[in-house]
Design an enzyme around this catalytic site. Structure first.
Site, PDB file in Angstrom:
ATOM      1  N   GLU A  25       0.838  -1.214   0.000  1.00  0.00           N
ATOM      2  CA  GLU A  25       0.000   0.000   0.000  1.00  0.00           C
ATOM      3  C   GLU A  25       0.872   1.263   0.000  1.00  0.00           C
ATOM      4  OE1 GLU A  25      -3.257  -0.153   2.844  1.00  0.00           O
ATOM      5  OE2 GLU A  25      -4.135  -1.851   1.784  1.00  0.00           O
TER       6      GLU A  25
ATOM      7  N   GLU B 283      -4.904  -8.783  -0.230  1.00  0.00           N
ATOM      8  CA  GLU B 283      -5.707  -8.450   0.953  1.00  0.00           C
ATOM      9  C   GLU B 283      -7.163  -8.358   0.522  1.00  0.00           C
ATOM     10  OE1 GLU B 283      -4.451  -5.265   3.539  1.00  0.00           O
ATOM     11  OE2 GLU B 283      -2.333  -5.757   3.220  1.00  0.00           O
TER      12      GLU B 283
END
Ligand code: AHR
Length: 499
Positions: free
Chosen positions: A175, A297
């Site tokens: 991220e 995820e």
């Protein structure tokens, strides 16, 4: 009661479902690693070299193919050298991202690799781009995978591991558009190119490099990464969470209305559109589909359980989570030519977990049971399903398909058909033509169902929700007929008939 027909195209297999889409993710977050997996060798909780036995035994039954670690947002704050060597002298740090608690680094590289060996799964390590250096990342890979004489390999040996580990999956940051450095895609693409250069293949070890991909519908991120770095990556990640409400008020994991049930399932199905649109961009740059879309995820994200640390992301898990898992796997199956791996967030005590623990107690969740039921799809051939006259689940003027069906055939010729019934009140009746299947077959099945939408397991009643044998399917003149109860996940197995 509603009925519909379907065709399973057993004569037109359309790819193979990588077992890696049944992968997991375990972060240094809340009680996932510490308490959930690692209790230490001196714990009164029975353990194998520090890893609790009850959790280990439960996870082994899932045939976990790959495990992502150490984060998550934690990965871009993690300095691996703090987590090797004698445990008592490892550096204590603050886990700033997750609850501000002390991280004593007792679970580090050696412990993670041991866990993977015990689970017989592939390690997938995420390196630190946000606050780490190229040198640190280079040395980690050297430490783990180099067989010759070098400062890092020699240090590994001094720390008790003679032979290098085999490490295939390596993520270059997590991220990086957010907690991993708040980067713009152009900047990250350049950083990715630089960092990955030093993620070396030592000896026979070949690393599959995974670049940080988009946050859900950020299509520009995918465009830039594919345009600037596709030839230097093997995979591009995608993160998407199912949040029924808003990020500020997500909704309770157990105390929810039918509107929230509906909204959750609808949002889970957004995964299909996300993958479809990212795939379209990837297809333009990579028509041969060499680069995998790695959904590393995914899962439900609700408000934390009342009274628990908000930074620990501990939530219960109900039949609704089971339906989200089943639906999401069906979406991954449909896109199996591009989705090469997925990792649910997270394995123990965090978000949509398989296992919850409380001291020495442990329970497995409805999501666990879906992973266990669906493991038959791992590495199987994907058989397209065509649903005709789609029965709908309607609420407040909106519609969802009532049933979701996916079919696969394994190397032994067995067919597995999973069916999710999203409707909380109506049975689903389905009549399926098995196109291309000759010979006599017999059918058996298992089902996960419950009387309430929020049915879940507790430490007092850990077996309220568990699979049962299913006898609602039959084969009549080669036509498969099944009646699945409301709110259920069913897996049927079809075998050639033997007298
Ligand atoms: O899974 C929890 C967190 O969600 C991860 O650390 C992060 O990558 C994502 O935002």
């Amino acid at each position: 009661m509603s009925g519909q027909t379907a065709v399973i195209h057993a004569d037109q297999p359309a790819g193979r479902i990588s077992r890696h889409i049944y992968g997991h993710f375990a972060e240094h977050l809340g009680r996932c690693i510490y308490e959930g997996i690692w209790v230490g060798e001196d714990s009164p909780i029975p353990n194998t070299n520090g890893i609790r036995n009850d959790v280990l035994e439960a996870l082994k039954k899932l045939k976990i193919p790959v495990l992502r670690w150490p984060g998550g947002c934690f990965a871009d704050e993690y300095h691996w050298k703090d987590g090797v060597g004698p445990r008592e002298s490892r550096k204590r740090m603050v886990n700033t991202h997750w609850g501000g608690v002390v991280e004593n680094n007792h679970f580090g590289t050696h412990e993670f690799m041991m866990l993977c060996e015990l689970l017989d799964c592939e390690p997938y390590i995420c390196g630190n781009v946000g606050s780490g250096s190229v040198q640190e990342m280079q040395e980690w890979v050297e430490y783990m995978t180099f067989d010759g004489e070098s400062p890092m390999a020699d240090w590994r040996r001094r720390n008790g591991r003679e032979k290098p580990w085999r490490l295939k999956y390596f993520g270059v940051g997590n991220e990086n558009w957010g907690c991993g450095g708040s980067m713009r895609p152009e900047y990250y693409a350049d950083e990715y190119r630089r960092f990955q250069t030093y993620v070396r293949n030592f000896g026979g070890n070949r690393i599959y490099r995974i670049a940080c991909g988009p946050n859900s519908a950020d299509y520009r991120w995918t465009e830039v990464l594919m345009s600037e770095a596709r030839n230097r990556m093997d995979g591009l990640s995608l993160h998407y969470y199912t949040v029924p409400g808003t990020w500020q008020k997500k909704g309770s994991a157990t105390d929810f209305s039918e509107e929230e049930w509906f909204a959750t399932l609808k949002k889970a199905m957004t995964m299909d559109e996300l993958i479809g649109r990212h795939k379209t961009i990837m297809d333009r740059y990579d028509p041969d589909k060499r680069v995998g879309l790695i959904v590393d995820e995914w899962g439900t994200w609700f408000d934390v359980e009342p009274g628990t640390n908000p930074g620990f992301l501990y939530q219960q898990n109900t039949l609704r989570d089971a339906l989200v898992a089943g639906l999401t796997f069906h979406i991954f199956h449909r896109h199996c030519e591009r989705v090469h791996m997925a990792n649910i967030a997270q394995t123990v005590n965090v978000l949509q977990a398989m296992v919850l623990t409380e001291g020495e107690k442990m329970l497995v969740t409805p999501t666990y049971h879906v992973f266990e039921l669906f493991k038959v799809h791992q590495d199987a051939e994907y058989l397209p399903v065509h649903l005709e006259g789609k029965a709908a689940y309607e609420l407040g003027g909106e519609k969802l398909p009532q049933l979701s069906i996916s079919a696969t055939r394994n190397d032994r010729g067995q067919l597995h058909i999973s069916i999710c019934n999203l409707h909380p009140r109506e049975e689903g009746n389905i009549s399926v033509e098995l196109r291309g299947m000759k010979g006599r077959m017999q059918v058996s099945g298992r089902i996960l169902a419950g009387a309430r939408m929020n049915e879940h397991n507790t430490f007092d009643q850990p077996e309220r929700v568990k699979p049962a044998a299913f006898d609602g399917a039959s084969l009549v003149n080669g036509l498969l007929q099944a009646a699945v109860p409301p709110m259920s996940v069913t897996v049927l197995e079809l075998n050639e008939w033997s007298e």
